[in-house]
Structures are given as structure tokens and as C-alpha cells.
Write an enzyme that holds these catalytic residues in place. Structure first.
Site, PDB file in Angstrom:
ATOM      1  N   SER A  60      65.376  71.849  28.856  1.00 57.83           N
ATOM      2  CA  SER A  60      66.167  70.616  28.891  1.00 57.83           C
ATOM      3  C   SER A  60      67.154  70.565  30.047  1.00 57.83           C
ATOM      4  CB  SER A  60      66.917  70.442  27.564  1.00 57.83           C
ATOM      5  OG  SER A  60      66.007  70.376  26.487  1.00 57.83           O
ATOM      6  N   HIS A 101      72.745  70.447  29.170  1.00 58.54           N
ATOM      7  CA  HIS A 101      72.332  69.072  29.469  1.00 58.54           C
ATOM      8  C   HIS A 101      73.262  68.438  30.500  1.00 58.54           C
ATOM      9  CE1 HIS A 101      69.634  67.987  25.801  1.00 58.54           C
ATOM     10  NE2 HIS A 101      69.380  69.203  26.255  1.00 58.54           N
TER      11      HIS A 101
END
Length: 256
Positions: A132, A183
Site C-alpha cells: 500500500s 499510506h
């Protein structure tokens, strides 16, 4: 840029780096989990997880490879499918625009920087894995394009990226178990290094698509004239709602 109409074979030919990353994701996921499910009957699967998972304490003790290996490992089926699906949708345009070497460099660099941020900003006992951070790094490159390189992305595709990015950031804070630091810093890292890697980039539509076999039909930009017209606004809505539905399914699946 984000409408995939290739066959499996033409996708593999046109986007070898994306294809390779997805194969690595799936193979390592199956190897690890089959080893766990069979109580070690398949060798080394458990060791791959133990030696590859992001472990802040182990990284601080000198196991630096754990800054890289978590980018290729995933914890469950929803996790690996979600990240692989995101790569299929949003990776190909950048692989063409940047080229193979620059693309994989951006991908790994943003993933490593996201893991470094995780090391310094989370607990020494924190464990993490997943692509991610690197995928948000790609979103960071797109974000820079939307803001500062409008010559590389048209308004409709800029709207798609903006919608998806907003949804992704919101879900980062809502979905439990997400590495929020990875993230956010993956996104920041992508936007920060984008000016260097996009310096000589050309818009996606200027890149040719290589056919797999002689006689394969390449993309004809006028073929839509033979079909019912679909506005770009409709495409934006469909992709946005489709991605949101996928996110919701992923969240629900983690609740049970």
C-alpha cells in the site's frame, strides 16, 4: 489511462513490470499461506513471513532488508487482491509514461520511504506488510501531475484520480488495521520525487501499445464512433463507485 481493455496476453506484453509485481504478490501470498495451512508441508513459507515482515525492532537491530520485503507480502486474500487490483488499474499508465526502470524505481523508493516513516513514527514493536505504501506513492505521482503537470493528464482522468485519492485517504483513517503512516508518507514521497522522474515524460496517449502476436488488433481510438457514446463523466462515476464498492467489501470482509 485507467480504462483497461487489453487481453491478458497484451497486458503482459505492454506492462511487464506491473505483471511481474502481481505475480510476485500472488506467489508469495500462496506460498506463505499454503505453508501455514499445511503445517509446514510446503517448505520455507513460514520462514518467508518471519524473515520478511516489517518489524521495527528487527530493522533497528540491523535487519535492513525488512524495509523492502514487506512491499511484496500480504496478510490475507482481500489484502493481496485489493493491492493487485489497484496496480492493474493505476500502474500501467505510469509504467508507460516513466519507462520500466523509472517506474520500478519510483515504486520501490516510495515503498521504502513509507516503511522508513513507519520505523521512526510508530512503536518499536509494530509489525507491517503490504504494497500500500508503494501504491500510494504512485498516487502521489499522479497528484503532482494533477497539480503541476496538467500537460500529462487530461481533466477527466485528473477527476478520476482526485476522487479515488480522496476515497483512499478517508478509508485509510476509517479501516482498522491500516498502516496510516505508510499510506500518508508513501503519498508524500511520490509527490516529492515526481518532478525528477516526470521531467521528460510524455502523455500516456503518445505511447504505442505493443501487440503480442503478428496480426493482433491494436487499439483504434475511433472505434467508439461505432458504439453508443459514453461520456467521460459517466466513466468517472462508474470507476469511482466501483472502487468505493471494492473498498466497502474489503472493510466488511475484515469485520467477520
Amino acid at each position: 489511462m485507467f480504462i483497461r481493455n487489453e487481453t491478458f496476453y497484451s497486458f503482459r506484453k505492454n506492462y511487464p513490470i506491473i505483471t511481474g509485481l502481481i505475480v510476485i504478490h500472488l506467489l508469495l501470498f500462496l506460498w506463505m499461506n499454503l505453508s501455514i495451512w499445511t503445517n509446514g508441508w510446503i517448505p520455507f513459507g513460514i520462514a518467508i513471513f518471519q524473515l520478511g515482515v516489517g518489524n521495527n525492532g528487527a530493522i533497528a537491530a540491523g535487519e535492513w532488508w525488512r524495509l523492502i520485503t514487506p512491499i511484496f507480502l500480504h496478510r490475507d486474500m482481500g489484502h493481496v487482491l485489493f493491492n493487485s487490483f489497484s496496480l492493474v488499474l493505476f500502474g500501467p499508465a505510469l509504467e508507460k509514461m516513466l519507462g520500466k526502470v523509472k517506474f520500478i524505481t519510483v515504486y520501490l523508493t516510495t515503498g521504502i520511504l513509507a516503511n522508513l516513516a513507519t520505523l521512526f513514527l510508530t512503536s518499536p514493536f509494530y509489525l507491517h506488510l503490504g504494497a500500500s505504501g508503494a501504491i500510494f506513492g504512485l498516487f502521489g505521482v499522479y497528484l503532482y501531475m494533477v497539480i503541476n503537470r496538467k500537460d500529462l493528464i487530461d481533466a477527466a482522468n485528473a477527476q478520476i484520480i482526485t476522487v479515488i485519492l480522496i476515497i483512499g485517504v478517508v478509508m485509510t483513517f476509517i479501516n482498522p488495521g491500516i498502516n496510516i503512516v505508510a499510506h500518508l508518507f508513501g503519498l508524500i514521497a511520490g509527490a516529492a520525487i515526481a518532478p525528477v522522474f516526470l521531467r521528460n515524460a510524455r502523455p500516456f496517449y503518445m505511447h504505442t501499445q505493443a501487440p503480442v502476436h503478428d496480426g493482433d488488433i491494436t487499439f483504434n481510438p475511433h472505434r467508439w464512433n461505432k458504439r453508443r457514446f459514453v461520456s467521460k463523466q459517466v466513466i468517472v462515476r462508474v470507476l469511482g463507485w466501483g472502487f468505493l464498492l471494492l473498498v466497502i467489501v474489503g472493510i466488511v470482509s475484515r469485520l467477520f
